[in-house]
Structure formats: C-alpha cells, structure tokens
Design an enzyme around this catalytic site. Structure first.
Site, PDB file in Angstrom:
ATOM      1  N   GLY A 194       0.891  -1.163  -0.152  1.00 33.96           N
ATOM      2  CA  GLY A 194       0.013  -0.005  -0.014  1.00 33.96           C
ATOM      3  C   GLY A 194       0.986   1.148  -0.007  1.00 33.96           C
ATOM      4  O   GLY A 194       2.229   1.033  -0.103  1.00 33.96           O
ATOM      5  N   ASN A 243      -3.079  -8.221   0.582  1.00 34.00           N
ATOM      6  CA  ASN A 243      -4.178  -9.198  -0.350  1.00 34.00           C
ATOM      7  C   ASN A 243      -4.346  -8.455  -1.545  1.00 34.00           C
ATOM      8  O   ASN A 243      -5.208  -9.047  -2.203  1.00 34.00           O
ATOM      9  CB  ASN A 243      -5.198  -9.381   0.777  1.00 34.00           C
ATOM     10  CG  ASN A 243      -6.240  -8.261   0.908  1.00 34.00           C
ATOM     11  OD1 ASN A 243      -5.833  -7.133   0.343  1.00 34.00           O
ATOM     12  ND2 ASN A 243      -7.233  -8.265   1.385  1.00 34.00           N
ATOM     13  N   ASN A 299      -6.196  -3.175  -2.432  1.00 36.59           N
ATOM     14  CA  ASN A 299      -5.998  -1.794  -2.752  1.00 36.59           C
ATOM     15  C   ASN A 299      -4.627  -1.430  -2.884  1.00 36.59           C
ATOM     16  O   ASN A 299      -4.337  -0.413  -3.038  1.00 36.59           O
ATOM     17  CB  ASN A 299      -6.560  -0.978  -1.611  1.00 36.59           C
ATOM     18  CG  ASN A 299      -6.703   0.562  -2.038  1.00 36.59           C
ATOM     19  OD1 ASN A 299      -7.346   0.873  -3.146  1.00 36.59           O
ATOM     20  ND2 ASN A 299      -6.384   1.443  -1.032  1.00 36.59           N
ATOM     21  N   SER A 313      -4.869   7.213  13.009  1.00 34.29           N
ATOM     22  CA  SER A 313      -5.091   8.258  12.314  1.00 34.29           C
ATOM     23  C   SER A 313      -5.517   9.333  13.320  1.00 34.29           C
ATOM     24  O   SER A 313      -6.223   9.194  14.293  1.00 34.29           O
ATOM     25  CB  SER A 313      -6.410   7.907  11.404  1.00 34.29           C
ATOM     26  OG  SER A 313      -6.807   9.211  10.705  1.00 34.29           O
ATOM     27  N   THR A 362      -8.023  11.077  12.761  1.00 33.31           N
ATOM     28  CA  THR A 362      -9.532  11.119  12.712  1.00 33.31           C
ATOM     29  C   THR A 362      -9.959  10.637  13.996  1.00 33.31           C
ATOM     30  O   THR A 362     -11.172  10.981  14.503  1.00 33.31           O
ATOM     31  CB  THR A 362     -10.065  10.211  11.609  1.00 33.31           C
ATOM     32  OG1 THR A 362     -11.330  10.471  11.326  1.00 33.31           O
ATOM     33  CG2 THR A 362      -9.907   8.751  11.938  1.00 33.31           C
ATOM     34  N   TYR A 365     -15.233   4.311   9.883  1.00 32.27           N
ATOM     35  CA  TYR A 365     -13.797   4.085   9.663  1.00 32.27           C
ATOM     36  C   TYR A 365     -12.977   4.613  10.803  1.00 32.27           C
ATOM     37  O   TYR A 365     -12.204   4.019  11.321  1.00 32.27           O
ATOM     38  CB  TYR A 365     -13.222   5.027   8.378  1.00 32.27           C
ATOM     39  CG  TYR A 365     -11.584   5.199   8.359  1.00 32.27           C
ATOM     40  CD1 TYR A 365     -10.826   4.040   8.192  1.00 32.27           C
ATOM     41  CD2 TYR A 365     -11.042   6.316   8.582  1.00 32.27           C
ATOM     42  CE1 TYR A 365      -9.278   4.274   8.155  1.00 32.27           C
ATOM     43  CE2 TYR A 365      -9.598   6.449   8.671  1.00 32.27           C
ATOM     44  CZ  TYR A 365      -8.973   5.357   8.450  1.00 32.27           C
ATOM     45  OH  TYR A 365      -7.542   5.461   8.609  1.00 32.27           O
ATOM     46  N   LYS A 396     -10.748   2.565  13.828  1.00 37.93           N
ATOM     47  CA  LYS A 396      -9.460   2.826  14.524  1.00 37.93           C
ATOM     48  C   LYS A 396      -9.511   3.248  15.799  1.00 37.93           C
ATOM     49  O   LYS A 396      -8.623   2.471  16.522  1.00 37.93           O
ATOM     50  CB  LYS A 396      -9.130   4.344  13.669  1.00 37.93           C
ATOM     51  CG  LYS A 396      -8.620   4.071  12.191  1.00 37.93           C
ATOM     52  CD  LYS A 396      -7.220   3.266  12.218  1.00 37.93           C
ATOM     53  CE  LYS A 396      -6.891   2.777  10.709  1.00 37.93           C
ATOM     54  NZ  LYS A 396      -6.000   2.064  10.467  1.00 37.93           N
ATOM     55  N   TYR A 454      -1.525   9.231  12.262  1.00 33.56           N
ATOM     56  CA  TYR A 454      -1.027  10.026  11.150  1.00 33.56           C
ATOM     57  C   TYR A 454      -1.752  11.086  10.972  1.00 33.56           C
ATOM     58  O   TYR A 454      -3.104  10.966  11.092  1.00 33.56           O
ATOM     59  CB  TYR A 454      -0.973   9.228   9.954  1.00 33.56           C
ATOM     60  CG  TYR A 454      -0.220   7.833   9.840  1.00 33.56           C
ATOM     61  CD1 TYR A 454       0.628   7.422  10.834  1.00 33.56           C
ATOM     62  CD2 TYR A 454      -0.869   6.594   9.248  1.00 33.56           C
ATOM     63  CE1 TYR A 454       1.323   6.292  10.844  1.00 33.56           C
ATOM     64  CE2 TYR A 454      -0.218   5.470   9.234  1.00 33.56           C
ATOM     65  CZ  TYR A 454       0.708   5.302   9.854  1.00 33.56           C
ATOM     66  OH  TYR A 454       1.293   3.893   9.970  1.00 33.56           O
ATOM     67  N   GLY A 482     -19.131  16.283   7.324  1.00 32.36           N
ATOM     68  CA  GLY A 482     -18.372  15.725   8.391  1.00 32.36           C
ATOM     69  C   GLY A 482     -17.009  16.359   8.345  1.00 32.36           C
ATOM     70  O   GLY A 482     -16.117  16.065   9.237  1.00 32.36           O
TER      71      GLY A 482
HETATM   72  P1  NAD Z   1      -3.613   1.611   1.223  1.00 30.48           P
HETATM   73  O1  NAD Z   1      -4.857   1.083   0.925  1.00 30.48           O
HETATM   74  O2  NAD Z   1      -2.821   2.135   0.351  1.00 30.48           O
HETATM   75  O3  NAD Z   1      -2.562   0.433   1.995  1.00 30.48           O
HETATM   76  C1  NAD Z   1      -3.380  -0.537   2.841  1.00 30.48           C
HETATM   77  C2  NAD Z   1      -2.776  -1.919   2.120  1.00 30.48           C
HETATM   78  O4  NAD Z   1      -3.417  -2.974   2.915  1.00 30.48           O
HETATM   79  C3  NAD Z   1      -3.245  -2.274   0.672  1.00 30.48           C
HETATM   80  O5  NAD Z   1      -2.070  -2.365  -0.049  1.00 30.48           O
HETATM   81  C4  NAD Z   1      -4.271  -3.281   0.751  1.00 30.48           C
HETATM   82  O6  NAD Z   1      -4.308  -3.945  -0.403  1.00 30.48           O
HETATM   83  C5  NAD Z   1      -3.976  -3.748   2.028  1.00 30.48           C
HETATM   84  N1  NAD Z   1      -5.076  -4.569   2.726  1.00 30.48           N
HETATM   85  C6  NAD Z   1      -6.246  -3.959   3.069  1.00 30.48           C
HETATM   86  N2  NAD Z   1      -6.768  -5.051   3.729  1.00 30.48           N
HETATM   87  C7  NAD Z   1      -5.945  -6.266   3.835  1.00 30.48           C
HETATM   88  C8  NAD Z   1      -6.221  -7.520   4.557  1.00 30.48           C
HETATM   89  N3  NAD Z   1      -7.272  -7.782   4.897  1.00 30.48           N
HETATM   90  N4  NAD Z   1      -5.363  -8.308   4.407  1.00 30.48           N
HETATM   91  C9  NAD Z   1      -4.073  -8.022   3.777  1.00 30.48           C
HETATM   92  N5  NAD Z   1      -3.983  -6.818   3.151  1.00 30.48           N
HETATM   93  C10 NAD Z   1      -5.034  -5.925   3.238  1.00 30.48           C
HETATM   94  O7  NAD Z   1      -3.696   2.688   2.564  1.00 30.48           O
HETATM   95  P2  NAD Z   1      -2.393   3.531   3.139  1.00 30.48           P
HETATM   96  O8  NAD Z   1      -2.743   5.057   2.989  1.00 30.48           O
HETATM   97  O9  NAD Z   1      -1.147   3.059   2.747  1.00 30.48           O
HETATM   98  O10 NAD Z   1      -2.841   3.333   4.713  1.00 30.48           O
HETATM   99  C11 NAD Z   1      -2.113   2.448   5.460  1.00 30.48           C
HETATM  100  C12 NAD Z   1      -2.686   2.523   6.904  1.00 30.48           C
HETATM  101  O11 NAD Z   1      -2.541   3.806   7.371  1.00 30.48           O
HETATM  102  C13 NAD Z   1      -4.204   2.066   6.999  1.00 30.48           C
HETATM  103  O12 NAD Z   1      -4.662   1.231   8.501  1.00 30.48           O
HETATM  104  C14 NAD Z   1      -4.813   3.501   7.151  1.00 30.48           C
HETATM  105  O13 NAD Z   1      -5.953   3.317   7.720  1.00 30.48           O
HETATM  106  C15 NAD Z   1      -4.043   4.098   7.905  1.00 30.48           C
HETATM  107  N6  NAD Z   1      -3.886   5.513   7.895  1.00 30.48           N
HETATM  108  C16 NAD Z   1      -3.992   6.326   6.469  1.00 30.48           C
HETATM  109  C17 NAD Z   1      -3.886   7.581   6.245  1.00 30.48           C
HETATM  110  C18 NAD Z   1      -3.926   8.128   4.899  1.00 30.48           C
HETATM  111  O14 NAD Z   1      -4.495   9.322   4.407  1.00 30.48           O
HETATM  112  N7  NAD Z   1      -3.285   7.616   3.919  1.00 30.48           N
HETATM  113  C19 NAD Z   1      -4.207   8.383   7.576  1.00 30.48           C
HETATM  114  C20 NAD Z   1      -4.276   7.851   8.854  1.00 30.48           C
HETATM  115  C21 NAD Z   1      -4.191   6.485   8.772  1.00 30.48           C
END
Ligand code: NAD
Ligand code: UDP
Length: 338
Positions: A13, A35, A38, A127, A129, A151, A155, A179, A296
């Site tokens: 991700g 998996n 995304n 987050s 959030t 969401y 968290k 974050y 929101g």
């Molecule tokens: P992202 O969607 O790019 O990465 C998440 C990854 O997890 C993806 O590659 C997806 O395929 C994988 N995934 C999802 N469900 C899965 C499962 N059940 N088993 C295995 N893999 C799975 O998101 P990101 O921006 O890299 O965010 C990473 C984490 O940080 C997340 O938990 C998100 O909630 C948190 N976060 C993100 C942000 C943001 O703005 N990007 C802000 C605060 C927190």
C-alpha cells in the site's frame, strides 16, 4: 538462527511501500504481506529497485490466521508494523461491515496469532481522525477522542483493544501512531499513492487535475474560520512518516512499555495554500471551483509533534514544496498509476 525480521502488513500500500524502502535501507529483513485489495503486485519490484535489496513478500490476508502463523514459524519475526486495512471514510459509511471485518476483526486475528507465536512488538497505523473535531490546535495525544464515521470508529476500537491488551499482558510493546495527512511520494518517482477510484483526499485529487485526468478541483467550503476560508490540515511527507515507523520500532526494541504519538509536522496548511504550492511545483494551473462544505469535515486540524520529538527523537523534515514536487514527479511519471 535466522536474521531478526519485521512483518509488514499492507506492505504494497501507499504508506507500507515507502516504509518498506526505509526498512530495507536501514538493514531490516522485511517480510511483507498484502491481499492486493487496494494495491498492485508491481509495487514490490519497485520497492526492491529503490532499496537495491530484496524483501520477502507473501500474498496473504491478515484474517487468514494459518497463513500468518506459518510465516511467524518460518521466519524469526521480532516485530510487526500493521498497515493493512480499509481507509475510505465515505466507503465506510456505505459498507460499515466491511470496515469492521477488515480493520477490527482483521486486527483481532493478527493479534491472536502474534500472541500465540510469542511476537510482542507492534506498530499500529492509527489516524488523526480519532480526535473527531478537536477543541484546540495543535492537537496533543491527550486530547479527547471520538469517532464520526465507521472508519474512525474502527481505528478507535482497535486503539482501545490494544490498550486493554497491554493492561492484560504488559509484556506487549505497542506503538500507536496517529498519522495526520500523508502526501508526497518517494523522490525516485517509482512509488506513490495510486487511488483506485475517484480520490477522496485532496493531494491525489489535485495531482490528477494537474495531469489532466480530472478537469477541476472542488474546494469544499470557503467560509471556515481559517486564513482564507478553506479547510486547514497538517500535510506530512510520506517519507517522513516512513522514518517515524523506524523510530517507533527502535524505541520498542530498546524500551519496555507502550506509547501513542502523533506523526505530523505541526503546521497547518489551507486547501488554497496547497493548491498554490502544487501549481508552483508542477507548473500547471489547477482550475478550482468553490462548493459547499463536505459533510463531516472540520475546519482545522494540525498536530503537536512534541511527544514524537521527545520520545522518538523524530521530527518531520520535508516542507510543502518538497511534498508537492515529489507527489507531482510520481503522478507525471505514472499518469495512470501502477
Ligand atoms: P493503502 O490502502 O494504500 O494500503 C493498505 C494496504 O493494505 C493495501 O495495499 C491493501 O491491499 C492492504 N489490505 C487491506 N486489507 C487487507 C487484508 N485484510 N489483508 C491484507 N492486506 C490488506 O492505505 P495507506 O494509505 O497505505 O494506509 C495504511 C494504513 O494507515 C491504513 O491502516 C490506514 O487506515 C492508515 N492511515 C492512512 C492515512 C492516509 O491518509 N493514507 C491516514 C491515517 C491512517
Ligand atoms: N478537500 C477539498 N476538495 C477535495 C478533497 C478535499 O477541498 O476534493 C479539502 C477537505 O475539505 C479538507 C482538506 O481538503 O479541508 C483535506 O481533505 P482530505 O480528505 O485530504 O483529508 P481529511 O479531511 O480526511 O483530513
């Protein structure tokens, strides 16, 4: 004896991929799982290309306890960075069960396996959030928490669950990282954020306008009590965020106990300021249209990064120009993503 390793869930991700680069470059043996719900399998090759080292990658879901158990047994895993999960606020409103299943049940399954296999160090992606609508800024970690959508609730539930787990078994060492708004990309332009649908977040949306995939940016709200009426957030370069995970891992390996820290810059940037910076970095005009506030949304949110500095010796280094320049290089070189 195999080399100590870190298991990274959600490794392909957006934030996971940048963190894997940092980990590899700092000598960690990295075992990634994802998996691909995304993300793209192409990411792994690009991580290795940047780091000039290979990682071990496994296509697996965090809800598959036997797959995770087997990995723990094969590899000498000492710590886990848990990114995997779903992250769209709007999608969470229409598909709440998917969010609770993936983010909450997925974390329960993962934690159970780690408990059984004797892995006790965890870095969790939370987050800003969880602060809901903050009463004061900059937001410190002691500010009240609340959730306004599924969401955010997922968290918050995991945060509370981790806190109960630490109470029950103080041998756990858990870093909860809240974050703020991650943006930007690795400066190679090889990896970056690649939203599958229409982006919800500001920076990927601006970048898609700049590259010609969308015709204008809608600015949600021009009557907030901010410098120019648009919403203010704390944008943080994804490589600064990635370094924050290394600092958290280091702290966990050297100190008993658990902690929660904000990862932000401490600076608030308005939507219009972000647009102007992106125009400057890309050389493209971003057509904008002022529309009503997004439901929101809050006016202003930025971090107090003081605890992260004190506890981890970490602070963000990159400014808004660098965030926009790197984000633009990634978007320009990969107009249709991976
Ligand atoms: P992202 O969607 O790019 O990465 C998440 C990854 O997890 C993806 O590659 C997806 O395929 C994988 N995934 C999802 N469900 C899965 C499962 N059940 N088993 C295995 N893999 C799975 O998101 P990101 O921006 O890299 O965010 C990473 C984490 O940080 C997340 O938990 C998100 O909630 C948190 N976060 C993100 C942000 C943001 O703005 N990007 C802000 C605060 C927190
Ligand atoms: N925003 C906007 N247009 C968009 C997307 C976002 O004006 O197409 C604004 C949004 O109202 C907020 C800021 O940009 O003030 C950051 O939004 P984002 O969704 O990226 O982060 P969050 O609101 O979750 O902190």
């Amino acid at each position: 004896m195999t080399q100590p390793s870190v298991l990274v869930t959600g490794a392909s991700g957006y934030i996971g991929s940048h963190t894997c680069v940092c980990l590899l470059q700092n000598g960690w043996h990295v075992i990634g799982i994802d998996n691909f719900s995304n993300s793209s399998p192409n990411v792994i090759r690009r991580i290795e290309q940047i780091a000039q080292r290979s990682m071990s990658f496994h296509l697996a879901d965090i809800r598959d306890s036997s797959a995770i158990s087997e990995l723990c047994r094969q590899q000498n895993i000492t710590a886990v960075i848990h990114f995997a999960g779903l992250k769209s606020v709007s999608e969470s409103v229409s598909k709440p069960l998917d969010y609770f299943d993936n983010n909450v049940c997925g974390s329960v399954t993962l934690l159970r396996v780690l408990q059984q296999e004797g892995v006790r160090q965890l870095v969790f992606s939370s987050s800003a959030t969880v602060y809901g609508e903050p009463n004061t800024v900059p937001v410190t970690e002691d500010a009240p928490t609340s959730a306004t959508n599924p969401y955010g609730r997922s968290k918050l539930i995991v945060e509370q669950m981790l806190s109960d787990l630490i109470q029950a078994d103080p041998t756990w060492r858990i870093a909860t990282l809240r974050y703020f708004n991650p943006v930007g990309a690795h400066e190679s332009g090889l990896i970056g954020e690649d939203p599958r649908d229409i982006p919800n977040n500001l920076m990927p949306f601006i970048a898609q306008v700049a590259v010609g995939r969308r015709h204008e940016l809608r600015v949600f709200g021009d009557d907030y009590p901010t410098i120019d009426g648009s919403g203010v957030r704390d944008y943080i370069h994804v490589m600064d965020l990635a370094r924050g995970h290394l600092a958290a891992l280091h702290r966990l390996s050297t100190h008993a106990g658990s902690f929660t820290v904000n990862l932000g810059t401490g600076r608030g940037i308005s939507v219009l300021q972000a647009v102007a910076a992106f125009e400057q970095a890309s050389g493209h005009t971003i057509p904008t249209r002022r529309v009503a506030r997004r439901s929101g949304d809050i006016a202003t949110c930025y971090a107090s990064p003081a605890r992260a500095a004190a506890l981890l010796g970490w602070q963000a280094e990159y400014d808004l120009d660098k965030m926009c320049t790197d984000h633009w290089r990634w978007q320009r070189n990969n107009p249709d993503g991976y």
